[in-house]
Design an enzyme around this catalytic site. Structure first.
Site, PDB file in Angstrom:
ATOM      1  N   HIS A  46      -5.127   3.456  -1.616  1.00  0.00           N
ATOM      2  CA  HIS A  46      -5.466   4.888  -1.661  1.00  0.00           C
ATOM      3  C   HIS A  46      -6.512   5.153  -2.736  1.00  0.00           C
ATOM      4  O   HIS A  46      -6.245   5.884  -3.703  1.00  0.00           O
ATOM      5  CB  HIS A  46      -4.200   5.706  -1.938  1.00  0.00           C
ATOM      6  CG  HIS A  46      -3.254   5.761  -0.772  1.00  0.00           C
ATOM      7  ND1 HIS A  46      -3.541   6.410   0.405  1.00  0.00           N
ATOM      8  CD2 HIS A  46      -2.022   5.230  -0.593  1.00  0.00           C
ATOM      9  CE1 HIS A  46      -2.519   6.290   1.250  1.00  0.00           C
ATOM     10  NE2 HIS A  46      -1.585   5.567   0.670  1.00  0.00           N
ATOM     11  N   ARG A  71      -2.279  -3.428  -5.379  1.00  0.00           N
ATOM     12  CA  ARG A  71      -1.812  -3.041  -4.039  1.00  0.00           C
ATOM     13  C   ARG A  71      -3.016  -3.204  -3.131  1.00  0.00           C
ATOM     14  O   ARG A  71      -4.009  -2.470  -3.273  1.00  0.00           O
ATOM     15  CB  ARG A  71      -1.319  -1.607  -3.980  1.00  0.00           C
ATOM     16  CG  ARG A  71      -1.099  -1.223  -2.498  1.00  0.00           C
ATOM     17  CD  ARG A  71      -0.204  -0.061  -2.294  1.00  0.00           C
ATOM     18  NE  ARG A  71      -0.800   1.190  -2.677  1.00  0.00           N
ATOM     19  CZ  ARG A  71      -0.155   2.350  -2.598  1.00  0.00           C
ATOM     20  NH1 ARG A  71       1.087   2.391  -2.160  1.00  0.00           N
ATOM     21  NH2 ARG A  71      -0.734   3.457  -2.971  1.00  0.00           N
ATOM     22  N   ASP A  85      -8.029 -14.311  -5.723  1.00  0.00           N
ATOM     23  CA  ASP A  85      -9.139 -15.059  -6.316  1.00  0.00           C
ATOM     24  C   ASP A  85      -9.792 -14.274  -7.453  1.00  0.00           C
ATOM     25  O   ASP A  85     -10.279 -14.846  -8.424  1.00  0.00           O
ATOM     26  CB  ASP A  85     -10.191 -15.394  -5.248  1.00  0.00           C
ATOM     27  CG  ASP A  85      -9.762 -16.549  -4.344  1.00  0.00           C
ATOM     28  OD1 ASP A  85      -8.707 -17.149  -4.615  1.00  0.00           O
ATOM     29  OD2 ASP A  85     -10.482 -16.848  -3.377  1.00  0.00           O
ATOM     30  N   GLU A 149       8.137   1.439   3.486  1.00  0.00           N
ATOM     31  CA  GLU A 149       7.778   2.857   3.444  1.00  0.00           C
ATOM     32  C   GLU A 149       7.751   3.453   4.841  1.00  0.00           C
ATOM     33  O   GLU A 149       6.979   4.347   5.114  1.00  0.00           O
ATOM     34  CB  GLU A 149       6.470   3.089   2.677  1.00  0.00           C
ATOM     35  CG  GLU A 149       5.401   2.048   2.838  1.00  0.00           C
ATOM     36  CD  GLU A 149       4.176   2.290   1.942  1.00  0.00           C
ATOM     37  OE1 GLU A 149       4.163   3.241   1.146  1.00  0.00           O
ATOM     38  OE2 GLU A 149       3.219   1.523   2.086  1.00  0.00           O
ATOM     39  N   ASP A 175       5.139   7.859   1.862  1.00  0.00           N
ATOM     40  CA  ASP A 175       5.062   7.396   3.253  1.00  0.00           C
ATOM     41  C   ASP A 175       6.438   7.394   3.898  1.00  0.00           C
ATOM     42  O   ASP A 175       6.586   7.723   5.078  1.00  0.00           O
ATOM     43  CB  ASP A 175       4.469   5.979   3.311  1.00  0.00           C
ATOM     44  CG  ASP A 175       2.956   6.030   3.421  1.00  0.00           C
ATOM     45  OD1 ASP A 175       2.446   6.798   4.248  1.00  0.00           O
ATOM     46  OD2 ASP A 175       2.292   5.308   2.662  1.00  0.00           O
TER      47      ASP A 175
HETATM   48  C1  3PY Z   1       3.995   6.139  -1.129  1.00  0.00           C
HETATM   49  O1  3PY Z   1       4.719   6.943  -1.722  1.00  0.00           O
HETATM   50  O2  3PY Z   1       3.873   6.082   0.098  1.00  0.00           O
HETATM   51  C2  3PY Z   1       3.237   5.168  -1.896  1.00  0.00           C
HETATM   52  O3  3PY Z   1       2.599   4.320  -1.315  1.00  0.00           O
HETATM   53  C3  3PY Z   1       3.273   5.267  -3.369  1.00  0.00           C
HETATM   54  O4  3PY Z   1       2.585   4.231  -3.980  1.00  0.00           O
HETATM   55 MG    MG Z   2       2.462   4.535   0.732  1.00  0.00          MG
END
Ligand code: 3PY
Ligand code: MG
Length: 260
Positions: A46, A71, A85, A149, A175
């Protein structure tokens, strides 16, 4: 990278506190590392971060006793390989909903025969100078955390945790709430129940459960730990900026009003 303390903590289910960088840069990484976070994750899902900007963030963490994680933007073999890497000591892979997806993430993160990660000279092995050392130790050191998520991820949690190489799971509450049709309602009963289910599954398999406490307060952080989460991401650089800016402005405006 031969002694990844964050992976060790994941395997031992010990609490670690991480910083999360979504809008910052290498200076933010330096500030977070100096503040004392155990790990800092660059958020390439994000944000506008690419491999080049994450490399700079990792450089900001280097030598400051703070483990660099990322992430990745998606569960993609090349996205994972390039970040490892570039200097990530571990990967957090978003939106894992099935054991097959978890297997793909693990394969991308491990060298053969456990996986399909490609060998090459890169920042992580000092551009080849430490090739042998890194190649021999990476599979035991790279931390692999899959994000749960979605409703489907929650339903498949036992099979996901059974995938060899998954060191822990990390819940994305936003999510997750969206997947239950209630985006942003992270305290709604369906989301709370889903989190409990994931934590219980982790406890019974000895794996770590993590949570992104997106807007941290002393209460919600203590609650997350009491609920059984050990891998805790504390806020975001953007949230800290908003909170700091708003509270400084509010305090200044109140002081000016009092004085006039
Ligand atoms: C979410 O809350 O979906 C996330 O990915 C938070 O990092
Ligand atoms: Mg998320």
């Amino acid at each position: 990278m031969t002694n990844n303390t964050v992976r060790k903590a994941l395997l031992e289910r010990k609490v670690t506190l991480g910083g999360w960088i979504q809008c910052g840069n290498a200076a933010t990484a330096e500030i977070f590392a100096h503040a004392g976070f155990d790990w800092v994750a660059a958020d390439a899902e994000h944000s506008d971060f690419d491999v080049a900007s994450c490399t700079q963030l990792f450089r900001g963490l280097h030598g400051r006793g703070c483990t660099p994680l990322v992430r990745v933007r998606e569960n993609d073999t090349l996205a994972i390989r390039q970040m490892l890497d570039a200097g990530a000591a571990g990967v957090i892979i978003p939106l894992i909903a099935s054991p097959q997806e978890a297997q793909r993430a693990v394969a991308a993160s491990k060298y053969p025969p456990q996986g399909v990660r490609g060998y090459g000279f890169a920042r992580m092995n000092e551009w080849g100078a430490n090739f042998d050392l890194y190649a021999a130790s990476a599979n035991e050191n790279v931390a692999i955390v899959v994000m749960i998520e979605s409703k489907q991820g929650v339903e498949n949690i036992d099979a996901i945790l059974a995938v060899d190489g998954v060191d822990g799971v990390f819940i994305g509450p936003y999510d997750l709430s969206g997947s239950y049709g209630i985006p942003g309602q992270t305290d709604a009963p369906a989301v709370v129940e889903a989190c409990k289910h994931v934590v219980a599954a982790c406890a019974s398999t000895g794996k770590s459960a993590g949570l992104h406490v997106v807007k941290p307060t002393p209460e919600n952080v203590t609650k997350a730990i009491a609920d059984g989460f050990t891998f805790i991401a504390l806020g975001l650089d953007s949230v800290f900026l908003q909170q700091g800016a708003r509270s400084a402005l509010a305090a200044a405006r109140a002081a000016i009003e009092d004085a006039t």
